[in-house]
Write a protein that holds these residues in place. Sequence first.
Motif, mmCIF file in Angstrom:
data_model
loop_
_atom_site.group_PDB
_atom_site.id
_atom_site.type_symbol
_atom_site.label_atom_id
_atom_site.label_comp_id
_atom_site.label_asym_id
_atom_site.label_seq_id
_atom_site.Cartn_x
_atom_site.Cartn_y
_atom_site.Cartn_z
ATOM 1 N N PRO A 247 33.149 -22.687 -17.715
ATOM 2 C CA PRO A 247 33.443 -24.038 -17.222
ATOM 3 C C PRO A 247 32.474 -24.392 -16.088
ATOM 4 C CG PRO A 247 35.473 -22.783 -17.479
ATOM 5 C CD PRO A 247 34.331 -21.806 -17.667
ATOM 6 N N PHE A 248 32.187 -25.672 -15.915
ATOM 7 C CA PHE A 248 31.255 -26.113 -14.880
ATOM 8 C C PHE A 248 31.688 -25.580 -13.522
ATOM 9 C CE2 PHE A 248 29.645 -29.313 -11.806
ATOM 10 C CZ PHE A 248 28.296 -29.176 -12.084
ATOM 11 N N GLY A 249 30.795 -24.854 -12.878
ATOM 12 C CA GLY A 249 31.089 -24.311 -11.558
ATOM 13 C C GLY A 249 31.611 -22.890 -11.576
ATOM 14 N N ALA A 250 31.901 -22.352 -12.791
ATOM 15 C CA ALA A 250 32.411 -20.983 -12.897
ATOM 16 C C ALA A 250 31.292 -20.043 -13.345
ATOM 17 C CB ALA A 250 33.569 -20.921 -13.893
ATOM 18 N N ARG A 251 31.464 -18.770 -13.084
ATOM 19 C CA ARG A 251 30.438 -17.831 -13.496
ATOM 20 C C ARG A 251 30.833 -17.033 -14.736
ATOM 21 N NH1 ARG A 251 28.762 -13.493 -9.263
ATOM 22 N NH2 ARG A 251 29.000 -15.246 -7.847
ATOM 23 N N THR A 252 32.061 -17.173 -15.186
ATOM 24 C CA THR A 252 32.489 -16.393 -16.345
ATOM 25 C C THR A 252 32.978 -17.299 -17.472
ATOM 26 O OG1 THR A 252 34.640 -16.122 -15.286
ATOM 27 C CG2 THR A 252 33.077 -14.324 -15.017
ATOM 28 N N ARG A 253 33.057 -16.706 -18.654
ATOM 29 C CA ARG A 253 33.423 -17.442 -19.861
ATOM 30 C C ARG A 253 34.878 -17.865 -19.876
ATOM 31 N NH1 ARG A 253 31.176 -13.486 -24.519
ATOM 32 N NH2 ARG A 253 29.092 -13.169 -23.649
ATOM 33 N N TYR A 254 35.125 -19.004 -20.455
ATOM 34 C CA TYR A 254 36.506 -19.411 -20.710
ATOM 35 C C TYR A 254 36.588 -20.232 -21.996
ATOM 36 C CZ TYR A 254 41.373 -20.520 -19.867
ATOM 37 O OH TYR A 254 42.731 -20.617 -19.988
ATOM 38 N N PHE A 255 35.765 -21.257 -22.106
ATOM 39 C CA PHE A 255 35.802 -22.117 -23.286
ATOM 40 C C PHE A 255 34.988 -21.522 -24.429
ATOM 41 C CE2 PHE A 255 35.897 -25.473 -19.804
ATOM 42 C CZ PHE A 255 37.272 -25.518 -19.778
ATOM 43 N N GLY B 197 33.769 -30.753 -19.354
ATOM 44 C CA GLY B 197 35.020 -31.499 -19.516
ATOM 45 C C GLY B 197 35.342 -31.721 -20.989
#
Lengths: 350, 350
Positions: free
Chosen positions: A147-155, A230
């Motif tokens: 996600p924008f601003g994160a360093r790890t995978r989610y989406f 988003g």
Amino acid sequence: MGRYAPGALRSFVAEALHRGGAFWEEAELVADALVCADLRGVHSHGVVRSAVYLKRLQAGSIRAGADLSVVHDAGAAVVCDAGSGFGVVAAARAMDLAVERAARYGVGAVGVRNSNHCGMLAYFTLREVARGAVGVALSNANAQVAPFGARTRYFGTNPISVGIPGGEEPPVVLDMATSEVAHGRVRAAALRGEPIPRTWALGPDGRPTTDPHEALRGALLAFGGAKGSGLALVVDVLAGLLTGAGSGPEITPLYEELDRPQGVGHLMVALWPDAFCGLSTLRGRVDRLVREVRALPPAEGFDRVWLPGEMEHRRDAEARRMGVGLPEESVLALQEVARAVGLRAPEALA
Amino acid sequence: MGRYAPGALRSFVAEALHRGGAFWEEAELVADALVCADLRGVHSHGVVRSAVYLKRLQAGSIRAGADLSVVHDAGAAVVCDAGSGFGVVAAARAMDLAVERAARYGVGAVGVRNSNHCGMLAYFTLREVARGAVGVALSNANAQVAPFGARTRYFGTNPISVGIPGGEEPPVVLDMATSEVAHGRVRAAALRGEPIPRTWALGPDGRPTTDPHEALRGALLAFGGAKGSGLALVVDVLAGLLTGAGSGPEITPLYEELDRPQGVGHLMVALWPDAFCGLSTLRGRVDRLVREVRALPPAEGFDRVWLPGEMEHRRDAEARRMGVGLPEESVLALQEVARAVGLRAPEALA
């Protein structure tokens, strides 16, 4: 790049999946969808995938003969359970149902849970367009994108496709991952030992990287910053949470834990033009828009302006005339499939 | 930045529009929508717009008391004619109708033609969320954005908003133009004499420019390259062509030809969670996704991860406590409106 007869590829993939346990009907549908992607030059979603589909079929995580069963039917919106069948089959049936409901109520939305990887979304939106509908297809996928601003995978790479019928012009077909690039392109760069642009991925340290190996241990980036991120979230919610499917981190990756169903979700939406401005009016207006946009003066560095799906449509027309060109990776996958089921792999045209 | 009581701003804008000829009901709805944008810190779509709305109202291109009349009703899909009324009013009524149909059929889609600028789309998707629906709002706009690969304008800034109900967490509200930035930001840079990033716009020569004056004579760029441009096209087709509204190049710009209706189109879609996984299940799953994403380790250069609409939600909460901060441009617009209708402009809180 060798060229192949489209029909020979379809027959081979269908026969191989049938030998792997698939019913003929679903084997032929999956084969058609994969060859459709290769015809359009989208080889990452073409027959190359037959190898992993076969493995999952044989391991039981793709269940042969699964029905798309209706869980809830509100009229224009229906939720279905794919019963861990082929994602392609579930998505195609859901799309057909969405069109049927759209023809009755003006709009139809069909959610699918317990599905698997469904391949190139344009296959389904083109299906809607062929029936005179405007189609929207969303699918979620396993966590690969930060996600924008994160360093790890989610989406997941959570693609969006929209198909719009033209009149004399070919349909407009947008089909895009919400990641900057597909995972496969990073993997390909790693195999070739080539650097990647800094806009593609983060390394495990959370910094943009040009090293594809670092990227594979890190996370892909969403396209277009916060906006693309988003949209990736929206796809996960609409195709995953709302339908009762898994969300990104809950989904089994296509190439891992092959005996475990993926739990992918799809949302197929059809809009019936005769409930809006009318199909013939829409076709005429889309033709005009397409011609006007195509005729715009090109920006610096461009020869001309292309409409979404226009290049794929051209490749498709050429491949139908000349045969389907397949990259080496696809040819190797076909050979692997042939060995696994005791068939001869298709031969390139002379 | 002076702070104002939200209720005083609403009363002032409503009274001013009423003096300009608007019915009370529509004047109050428009005032609420504009102040909602300011509360969320989206000042570009706040009370600053009351000045041009008033001018268009007085010039007759926004028609007071216009009904949203149904052109075609297919059950779950409805097409309406806004009769050149306030865009905000048409969009809000269309959204309410979409929710009503979604509650009955599982999904509702309402297209609007002959409308005007409708302001911040999040106002409408928040409306859907408040009724327990998932909301999607699209609007097209006049030509300002160059399609990917073109050097001249064709698409509007064609925004997309999606609202998703949370449970204990605030709703997730994506609201984004499909252009890299709003036209207003380029105009602001020109006024301040500051350069703009090369990713924002093309000059009249079709090359990326850092000169805002060149950009204003050229074209904005879509966000995210070909993908964002494809989405801008999709919004123009769904909100414009399909609904029978104008497409980008046919739409009158908000600030030009003030006596001519704009011909904007909207498409409002509502999904009814109880026709899918169920509202309480959705709320719980959205809460979990929001908390998981927020807790992801931040990438280099970020303090934390923000969800779509989360920052606006915080600003809203603060403004409800402390009063609405208004930038100078908004204050000047209120003074202009006050002079035009013989009212006293609202005063800043001490």
